[in-house]
Motif scaffolding. Structure first.
Motif, PDB file in Angstrom:
ATOM      1  N   PRO A  41       0.829  -1.213   0.000  1.00  0.00           N
ATOM      2  CA  PRO A  41       0.000   0.000   0.000  1.00  0.00           C
ATOM      3  C   PRO A  41       0.863   1.262   0.000  1.00  0.00           C
ATOM      4  CG  PRO A  41      -0.798  -1.568   1.641  1.00  0.00           C
ATOM      5  CD  PRO A  41       0.536  -2.078   1.153  1.00  0.00           C
ATOM      6  N   GLY A  42       0.428   2.279  -0.761  1.00  0.00           N
ATOM      7  CA  GLY A  42       1.137   3.556  -0.766  1.00  0.00           C
ATOM      8  C   GLY A  42       2.307   3.622  -1.716  1.00  0.00           C
ATOM      9  N   THR A  43       2.317   2.776  -2.757  1.00  0.00           N
ATOM     10  CA  THR A  43       3.432   2.792  -3.715  1.00  0.00           C
ATOM     11  C   THR A  43       3.510   4.135  -4.435  1.00  0.00           C
ATOM     12  OG1 THR A  43       3.262   0.406  -4.033  1.00  0.00           O
ATOM     13  CG2 THR A  43       4.419   1.655  -5.733  1.00  0.00           C
ATOM     14  N   THR A  44       2.360   4.667  -4.841  1.00  0.00           N
ATOM     15  CA  THR A  44       2.327   5.996  -5.468  1.00  0.00           C
ATOM     16  C   THR A  44       2.340   7.057  -4.374  1.00  0.00           C
ATOM     17  OG1 THR A  44       1.058   5.138  -7.349  1.00  0.00           O
ATOM     18  CG2 THR A  44       1.054   7.527  -7.007  1.00  0.00           C
ATOM     19  N   THR A  45       3.370   7.889  -4.368  1.00  0.00           N
ATOM     20  CA  THR A  45       3.519   8.882  -3.300  1.00  0.00           C
ATOM     21  C   THR A  45       3.216  10.303  -3.759  1.00  0.00           C
ATOM     22  OG1 THR A  45       5.887   9.085  -3.786  1.00  0.00           O
ATOM     23  CG2 THR A  45       5.222   7.487  -2.097  1.00  0.00           C
ATOM     24  N   ASP A  46       3.441  10.608  -5.011  1.00  0.00           N
ATOM     25  CA  ASP A  46       3.169  11.934  -5.559  1.00  0.00           C
ATOM     26  C   ASP A  46       2.391  11.778  -6.852  1.00  0.00           C
ATOM     27  OD1 ASP A  46       4.478  13.850  -3.781  1.00  0.00           O
ATOM     28  OD2 ASP A  46       6.330  12.839  -4.369  1.00  0.00           O
ATOM     29  N   PRO A  47       1.614  12.805  -7.245  1.00  0.00           N
ATOM     30  CA  PRO A  47       0.913  12.721  -8.525  1.00  0.00           C
ATOM     31  C   PRO A  47       1.876  12.474  -9.681  1.00  0.00           C
ATOM     32  CG  PRO A  47       0.098  14.573  -7.234  1.00  0.00           C
ATOM     33  CD  PRO A  47       1.308  14.042  -6.516  1.00  0.00           C
ATOM     34  N   ILE A  57     -11.345  11.998 -28.544  1.00  0.00           N
ATOM     35  CA  ILE A  57     -11.080  13.204 -27.753  1.00  0.00           C
ATOM     36  C   ILE A  57      -9.781  13.848 -28.184  1.00  0.00           C
ATOM     37  CG2 ILE A  57     -10.601  14.081 -25.433  1.00  0.00           C
ATOM     38  CD1 ILE A  57     -12.338  11.825 -24.353  1.00  0.00           C
ATOM     39  N   GLY A  58      -8.740  13.024 -28.354  1.00  0.00           N
ATOM     40  CA  GLY A  58      -7.425  13.544 -28.726  1.00  0.00           C
ATOM     41  C   GLY A  58      -6.464  13.519 -27.553  1.00  0.00           C
ATOM     42  N   PRO A  59      -5.578  14.509 -27.454  1.00  0.00           N
ATOM     43  CA  PRO A  59      -4.527  14.497 -26.442  1.00  0.00           C
ATOM     44  C   PRO A  59      -5.095  14.604 -25.021  1.00  0.00           C
ATOM     45  CG  PRO A  59      -4.055  16.095 -28.186  1.00  0.00           C
ATOM     46  CD  PRO A  59      -5.473  15.679 -28.349  1.00  0.00           C
ATOM     47  N   CYS A  60      -4.648  13.720 -24.139  1.00  0.00           N
ATOM     48  CA  CYS A  60      -5.074  13.722 -22.750  1.00  0.00           C
ATOM     49  C   CYS A  60      -3.858  13.689 -21.835  1.00  0.00           C
ATOM     50  CB  CYS A  60      -5.953  12.505 -22.439  1.00  0.00           C
ATOM     51  SG  CYS A  60      -7.477  12.432 -23.387  1.00  0.00           S
ATOM     52  N   MET A  61      -4.060  14.105 -20.601  1.00  0.00           N
ATOM     53  CA  MET A  61      -3.057  13.971 -19.560  1.00  0.00           C
ATOM     54  C   MET A  61      -3.666  13.119 -18.452  1.00  0.00           C
ATOM     55  SD  MET A  61       0.007  14.627 -18.562  1.00  0.00           S
ATOM     56  CE  MET A  61       0.470  15.913 -19.749  1.00  0.00           C
ATOM     57  N   ILE A  62      -3.130  11.903 -18.269  1.00  0.00           N
ATOM     58  CA  ILE A  62      -3.607  11.008 -17.223  1.00  0.00           C
ATOM     59  C   ILE A  62      -2.793  11.276 -15.956  1.00  0.00           C
ATOM     60  CG2 ILE A  62      -3.989   8.621 -16.539  1.00  0.00           C
ATOM     61  CD1 ILE A  62      -5.674   9.358 -18.871  1.00  0.00           C
ATOM     62  N   ILE A  63      -3.485  11.438 -14.812  1.00  0.00           N
ATOM     63  CA  ILE A  63      -2.816  11.750 -13.556  1.00  0.00           C
ATOM     64  C   ILE A  63      -3.080  10.640 -12.548  1.00  0.00           C
ATOM     65  CG2 ILE A  63      -2.457  13.491 -11.769  1.00  0.00           C
ATOM     66  CD1 ILE A  63      -3.945  15.493 -13.579  1.00  0.00           C
ATOM     67  N   ASP A  64      -2.011   9.990 -12.101  1.00  0.00           N
ATOM     68  CA  ASP A  64      -2.088   8.986 -11.049  1.00  0.00           C
ATOM     69  C   ASP A  64      -1.863   9.684  -9.708  1.00  0.00           C
ATOM     70  OD1 ASP A  64      -2.255   6.592  -9.740  1.00  0.00           O
ATOM     71  OD2 ASP A  64      -0.276   5.863 -10.332  1.00  0.00           O
ATOM     72  N   THR A  65      -2.633   9.318  -8.698  1.00  0.00           N
ATOM     73  CA  THR A  65      -2.548  10.008  -7.409  1.00  0.00           C
ATOM     74  C   THR A  65      -2.323   9.019  -6.270  1.00  0.00           C
ATOM     75  OG1 THR A  65      -4.936   9.902  -7.019  1.00  0.00           O
ATOM     76  CG2 THR A  65      -4.098  11.833  -8.207  1.00  0.00           C
ATOM     77  N   ALA A  66      -1.834   9.549  -5.144  1.00  0.00           N
ATOM     78  CA  ALA A  66      -1.653   8.732  -3.947  1.00  0.00           C
ATOM     79  C   ALA A  66      -3.008   8.360  -3.354  1.00  0.00           C
ATOM     80  CB  ALA A  66      -0.818   9.499  -2.922  1.00  0.00           C
ATOM     81  N   GLY A  67      -3.037   7.280  -2.596  1.00  0.00           N
ATOM     82  CA  GLY A  67      -4.280   6.816  -1.997  1.00  0.00           C
ATOM     83  C   GLY A  67      -4.876   7.826  -1.035  1.00  0.00           C
ATOM     84  N   ILE A  68      -6.198   7.975  -1.076  1.00  0.00           N
ATOM     85  CA  ILE A  68      -6.878   8.963  -0.246  1.00  0.00           C
ATOM     86  C   ILE A  68      -6.995   8.511   1.213  1.00  0.00           C
ATOM     87  CG2 ILE A  68      -8.165  10.072  -2.101  1.00  0.00           C
ATOM     88  CD1 ILE A  68     -10.479   8.192  -1.517  1.00  0.00           C
ATOM     89  N   ASP A  69      -6.509   7.295   1.513  1.00  0.00           N
ATOM     90  CA  ASP A  69      -6.522   6.787   2.885  1.00  0.00           C
ATOM     91  C   ASP A  69      -5.105   6.626   3.428  1.00  0.00           C
ATOM     92  OD1 ASP A  69      -5.983   4.751   1.038  1.00  0.00           O
ATOM     93  OD2 ASP A  69      -6.630   3.189   2.449  1.00  0.00           O
ATOM     94  N   ASP A  70      -4.144   7.338   2.842  1.00  0.00           N
ATOM     95  CA  ASP A  70      -2.745   7.213   3.276  1.00  0.00           C
ATOM     96  C   ASP A  70      -2.628   7.576   4.760  1.00  0.00           C
ATOM     97  OD1 ASP A  70      -0.024   6.720   3.076  1.00  0.00           O
ATOM     98  OD2 ASP A  70       0.123   7.745   1.134  1.00  0.00           O
ATOM     99  N   LEU A  77       0.438  14.566   3.959  1.00  0.00           N
ATOM    100  CA  LEU A  77       0.957  15.429   2.894  1.00  0.00           C
ATOM    101  C   LEU A  77       0.603  14.875   1.523  1.00  0.00           C
ATOM    102  CD1 LEU A  77       4.486  16.283   4.372  1.00  0.00           C
ATOM    103  CD2 LEU A  77       2.491  17.784   4.244  1.00  0.00           C
ATOM    104  N   ARG A  78       0.659  13.540   1.394  1.00  0.00           N
ATOM    105  CA  ARG A  78       0.318  12.918   0.108  1.00  0.00           C
ATOM    106  C   ARG A  78      -1.161  13.112  -0.212  1.00  0.00           C
ATOM    107  NH1 ARG A  78       3.540   7.516   1.921  1.00  0.00           N
ATOM    108  NH2 ARG A  78       5.660   8.251   1.507  1.00  0.00           N
TER     109      ARG A  78
END
Length: 410
Positions: A41-47, A57-70, A77-78
Motif C-alpha cells: 500500500p502507498g506505492t504511489t507517493t506523488d501525482p 477526444i485527442g490528447p489527454c493527460m492522465i494523472i495517477d494520485t496517492a491513496g486517499i486513505d494514506d 501530505l500525500r
C-alpha cells in the motif's frame, strides 16, 4: 512544437484508496507499464502525469494520485497533494474495489468532486475476483450513489468500455475553441509582433506565439510574423490593412505608436486571458491596481519556471512600473510553476502570467481563490496595457471585456 503541450490536454485524474488498482488502471488504459505497481500500500507517493491520446477526444493527460486513505505525517501530505490535483482535473475516475469497499474516504472525495463540479466516472476494479458479480456491484453503486464501470486491470476486461465512457463524459468545454479565430475571417491578415531579446528562447518562439499563429492558420487567415523594429515598414508594404495586430506585451508602447488607429491591436497575453481564463474578470481587476498604495503586498504568479533574465518581465519590469504608478515601494512576492500561495488574503493584488503552461480549469481556480478573498487579479498584458495608457485600445476587439473596462475601470 513536436507534441501537444501539457496545458492543452484534457486532464483525467484517477483517485481511490491505496491498492484499489489506480496505477494498474493507468497501465491498462495506456497499454504501457507507465505507473509503478506493487502490492505494498502507498506505492504511489506523488501525482504522476502521463500524456496519451484517447480517440476521438485527442490528447489527454492522465494523472495517477496517492491513496486517499494514506497514513502518518507523510500520508497526510500525500493526501493533500492528491486533493490539490482536483484543481486541474477536467474528468475524474474514482476507483473502488470489492475488497476495500466504499469507505468514508471515498465518500469525502466524491463530495469534493461534486463541489468542484468535476465530471466523475465510477470504476469497479478487480471484477475478476470470485464472487464480485453476485450483487456486489449493484450494492456498491447504491452505497456510492454513482454508476460503476466494471473492469479488471488484470485481464483487461472492461477497459474498452471505460474508454467509451471517458469519451462520452469528457467535457469538451475544458478549453476555449479559439485563441483568435473568432475575431478574424478567412483571408484576413494578422501581424504578429515578436521581439527577439534575451528572454526569447534561442531558435524558437514561445508557446503563446506558436499557438496563436496556428489558430490563425486554422482559421484560413494569413499570419505575418515581424519584430517590433520592422512593424512600421511591414505595414507600409502591405496592399491592405491588417485585420489585427498582436504584440508581445513588452512592446506595447512602440507597437501602439506604429499601428494606425483604425487597425485593431491587442497582445498575446490578453488573448490568453480570454483563452485560458476569464478576460472580463481580469479586466475588472484593474480596480485593484487603482487602489494600490505604497507598502501594499503584490503577488506576481507565473505558471512556468524559467531562468530569470536581467530585465525579466515578472521580476523586474512589472515591479518597476507598479512602483512608478503608486509613487512608492511595494512588497512583491513571487510564485512559480504549480505553486500558488494559500495566504492570498495578505495581498492587495495578484498579477498573473498568461497561463500557457497550465490548463484552463487550474487558471479559473486561481482566479476564484483570489475572488473568494476579495483580491483583484490581472494578467501581464492587461496590466502593462493599463500602465502604458492603451488598455482601452487593446480591449476593443473584445466586446464584453471592453464594456467591463468602460463601466468599471475608467
Amino acid at each position: 512544437m513536436l507534441e501537444t503541450p501539457k496545458a492543452n490536454r484534457l486532464h483525467i485524474a484517477i483517485f481511490g484508496m491505496r491498492n484499489a488498482g489506480k496505477s494498474s488502471l493507468i497501465n491498462a488504459l495506456t497499454n504501457q507499464p507507465i505507473a509503478l505497481v506493487s502490492d505494498i500500500p502507498g506505492t504511489t507517493t506523488d501525482p504522476v502525469f502521463k500524456a496519451m491520446e484517447i480517440l476521438p477526444i485527442g490528447p489527454c493527460m492522465i494523472i495517477d494520485t496517492a491513496g486517499i486513505d494514506d497514513e502518518g505525517l507523510l500520508g497526510e501530505l500525500r493526501i493533500k497533494k492528491t486533493y490539490e490535483v482536483l484543481n486541474q482535473t477536467d474528468l475524474a475516475l474514482l476507483v473502488v474495489d470489492p475488497i476495500l469497499g466504499i469507505t468514508r474516504y471515498v465518500h469525502e472525495l466524491k463530495k469534493a468532486l461534486e463541489a468542484k463540479k468535476i465530471p466523475v466516472i465510477g470504476v469497479f476494479n478487480k471484477a475478476d475476483l470470485a464472487g464480485t458479480l453476485n450483487g456486489q456491484l449493484k450494492q456498491m453503486e447504491n452505497e456510492l450513489g454513482l454508476p460503476l464501470v466494471e473492469v479488471s486491470v488484470k485481464t483487461g476486461a472492461g477497459i474498452d468500455r471505460l474508454k467509451e465512457e471517458i469519451i462520452r463524459l469528457a467535457p469538451f468545454e475544458f478549453e476555449k475553441p479559439y485563441i483568435v479565430g473568432d475575431l478574424i475571417n478567412p483571408g484576413d491578415v494578422c501581424l504578429l509582433v515578436v521581439p527577439i531579446d534575451l528572454a526569447a528562447p534561442k531558435g524558437r518562439l514561445i508557446l503563446p506565439q506558436v499557438q496563436t499563429l496556428r489558430d490563425i492558420l486554422d482559421s484560413n487567415a494569413v499570419g505575418i510574423v515581424v519584430k517590433e523594429t520592422e512593424l512600421a515598414e511591414t505595414l507600409n508594404q502591405l496592399n491592405k490593412k491588417p485585420r489585427l495586430v498582436i504584440t508581445d506585451s513588452q512592446a506595447f508602447s512602440k507597437v501602439a505608436t506604429d499601428t494606425p488607429d483604425d487597425v485593431l491591436m491587442t497582445s498575446f497575453s490578453i488573448l490568453f486571458a480570454r483563452f485560458k481564463a476569464d478576460l472580463a474578470e481580469m479586466v475588472s481587476g484593474i480596480k485593484g491596481v487603482k487602489r494600490l498604495k505604497s507598502g501594499d503586498r503584490v503577488l506576481i504568479s507565473e505558471a512556468c519556471t524559467h531562468h530569470v533574465q536581467a530585465d525579466d518581465i515578472g521580476r523586474v519590469k512589472i515591479p518597476r512600473l507598479l512602483r512608478q504608478y503608486v509613487g512608492g515601494e511595494l512588497d512583491f512576492q513571487w510564485s512559480s510553476g504549480t505553486g500558488y500561495p494559500e495566504n492570498l488574503e495578505t495581498f492587495k493584488l495578484v498579477v498573473h502570467c498568461g497561463g500557457c503552461m497550465i490548463n484552463r480549469r487550474q487558471m479559473i481556480y486561481r482566479i476564484q481563490q483570489a475572488r473568494n478573498k476579495g483580491i483583484s487579479v490581472v494578467n501581464y498584458g492587461i496590466l502593462l496595457a493599463f500602465l502604458h495608457g492603451i488598455l482601452d485600445r487593446a480591449l476593443k476587439p473584445f466586446g464584453s471585456a471592453y464594456k467591463v473596462f468602460k463601466e468599471e475601470c475608467v
